[in-house]
Design a protein around this motif. Structure first.
Motif: not given
Length: 523
Positions: A138-141, A154-155, A167-170
């Motif tokens: 919950p602390a990570e976006e 998330c990370r 994986y890659d950035f959205t």
């Protein structure tokens, strides 16, 4: 994929210890609970995590927040303390903050330079949604997208359970996945247009249906009102006709009553005077008055009168009988005062006194009333019996067809030749000519020969061909020829010599029949 099992480093790892037998069941084999969408009524399988595991509609959450902002922020609470009302929004963190948390947000070094905006300044915005956080952390976006699992992460996820997954950035993968969604959208949009067109057609048809129903309903009302009016008018005519019949019959009865009363009075006067004369008069008085008394009594005795009423009460309503048309409508129902009189009924038909075995014979019964007029209707009780005289216990099956016009078609099929007795009764009384006898002959015998002008023509000039007429020709011809000896001078049958082409053959086929005659028949 195994239920309750996550992937880490290419190997299966259970949440706690060793996986149980229930946990290893494939998802397709586990019972699932379905719920209905309140918007589209589509059935959705409830995930293993329950309602909380359902996908969140973040667009809807954003719309709720916008609506709350347009209502002066009523109902929004601080994202940090979850206690006080919101006053500002951090555009960097995308968090809604109260006054106290906003000051604390600015005092921290990490967030000192974040942009803070008053809540009232956000009313023109189209999106003010909060950052979407990872449900596992919950602390990570959620800023990354796992290609292997096909979901945002998330990370902490990419270093944990999604380790070694591509994986890659959205922002980098949105084009590829967005294009695939757009392709599906292109295939779906024509369906939307087709459904809209179909819905429009349904609405048009529904409107046309309503109009058509109204038109037909108006036609039904007009027709029924006209029909009711015609029936009422016909009812009034029938009642008037019935009243006229009553008046006519009553007048006849009254006239007959007056005549009978007058005749009775005359009779009583004559009888009383004569009895008084015979009992009280002297011999001379009787002889003097005898001539007048005798003449009076003779006249009274010659008066004709009926001991039965001159009319009857036979009045019948026939609801199924056609009564013509009224204002263009076919109406039913007639009043009938006729009564069938068996003594006046007659039998007609060519097969009345003749028939052949195994062939249907028929005749017609014409019913009349006492005045000799045709009844003009059906429904009378007709009894017919056909009995062979040689076998009186073997009745022949008969058929009576009511023609509904006062006539009845009667038919029967005798099985054997002989003399039969036919009984035809109406109301258990014989009609005219009943009973009568019918001679049933054997079945019609067809001609085995040829219907020709002469033997020479029909046989093609054969000398040995003969004819039943007995004619011959010179030159050795055994058969007949035009203008020669024995020729009848008209067309005839070669087998029996009859002149009527449709007659029955009388040739018996005995020894007297020449063999050459059979050859002529073959030709």
């Amino acid at each position: 994929m195994l239920s309750g099992v996550t992937l880490e480093g290419g190997r299966a790892r259970s949440g706690e210890g060793r996986p149980s037998r229930m946990e290893l069941k494939p998802r397709s084999l586990q019972s699932q609970i379905g719920i209905l969408c309140p918007v589209c009524d589509a059935q959705v399988d409830l995930p293993i995590g329950g309602v909380k595991a359902l996908t969140i509609d973040h667009l809807a959450v954003n719309d709720v927040m916008l609506e709350s902002l347009r209502g002066e922020g009523q109902g929004l609470v601080c994202d940090l303390c979850n206690d006080r009302e919101v006053e500002k929004r951090c555009q960097t963190c995308k968090a809604n903050l109260c006054h106290f948390c906003c000051q604390a947000h600015r005092r921290q070094k990490k967030t000192t330079y974040h942009t803070m905006v008053d809540l009232k300044d956000l009313k023109g915005y189209s999106r003010i949604g909060k950052p979407i956080l990872c449900p596992a952390h919950p602390a990570e976006e959620l800023r990354l997208f796992c290609e292997f699992c096909d979901r945002p992460v998330c990370r902490d996820c990419v270093v944990g359970e999604h380790r070694e997954h591509p994986y890659d950035f959205t922002s980098n993968v949105i084009h590829k996945h967005g294009d695939s969604v757009r392709e599906l959208l292109k295939g779906t949009q024509p369906h939307v247009e087709a459904l809209e067109e179909a819905l429009a057609q349904v609405k048009i048809m529904n409107s046309a249906l309503q109009k058509r129903v109204e038109v037909v309903a108006a036609d039904v009302r007009t027709f029924s009102e006209g029909y009711i009016k015609a029936i009422e008018e016909h009812r009034d005519k029938l009642l008037k006709q019935l009243e006229d019949i009553r008046v006519q019959k009553e007048n006849s009865l009254q006239l007959q009553k007056a005549q009978l009363e007058q005749l009775l009075a005359d009779m009583r006067t004559g009888v009383e005077f004569t009895e008084h004369l015979l009992t009280s008069g002297s011999d001379l008085e009787i002889l003097i008055t005898k001539g007048v008394v005798v003449e009076r009594l003779r006249k009274l005795n010659k008066v004709e009168y009926s001991t039965h009423p001159g009319v009857n009460d036979k009045i019948r309503f026939c609801p199924q009988e056609k009564a013509g048309q009224c204002h263009g409508y076919v109406i039913y129902g007639t009043i009938n005062t006729k009564e069938v009189d068996p003594a006046k009924c007659v039998l007609q038909g060519e097969d009345l006194y003749r028939a052949r075995e195994k062939q249907t014979a028929s005749f017609t019964l014409l019913c009349k009333d006492a005045a000799g007029e045709i009844m003009g209707r059906g429904g009378d009780n007709i009894q017919v019996a056909v009995v062979p005289n040689a076998k009186k216990d073997s009745l022949v099956r008969t058929m009576v067809r009511d023609n509904k016009d006062g006539t009845y078609y009667i038919s029967y099929t005798p099985k054997e030749p002989g003399v039969y007795t036919v009984w035809v009764c109406v109301k258990e009384q014989h009609v005219q000519g009943s009973p009568f006898t019918v001679t049933v002959r054997r079945k019609h015998r067809p001609h085995p020969g040829v219907f020709h002008c002469c033997t020479f023509c029909s046989s093609g000039g054969q000398k040995t061909a003969r004819c039943a007429c007995g004619g011959t020709m010179p030159g050795g011809y055994l058969g007949c020829g035009h203008g020669h000896k024995g020729h009848p001078g008209r067309p005839h049958w070669s087998c029996c010599g009859k002149f009527n082409e449709k007659s029955e053959c009388t040739w018996t086929g005995g020894q007297s029949a020449p063999r050459s005659l059979l050859r002529t028949v073959a030709l």
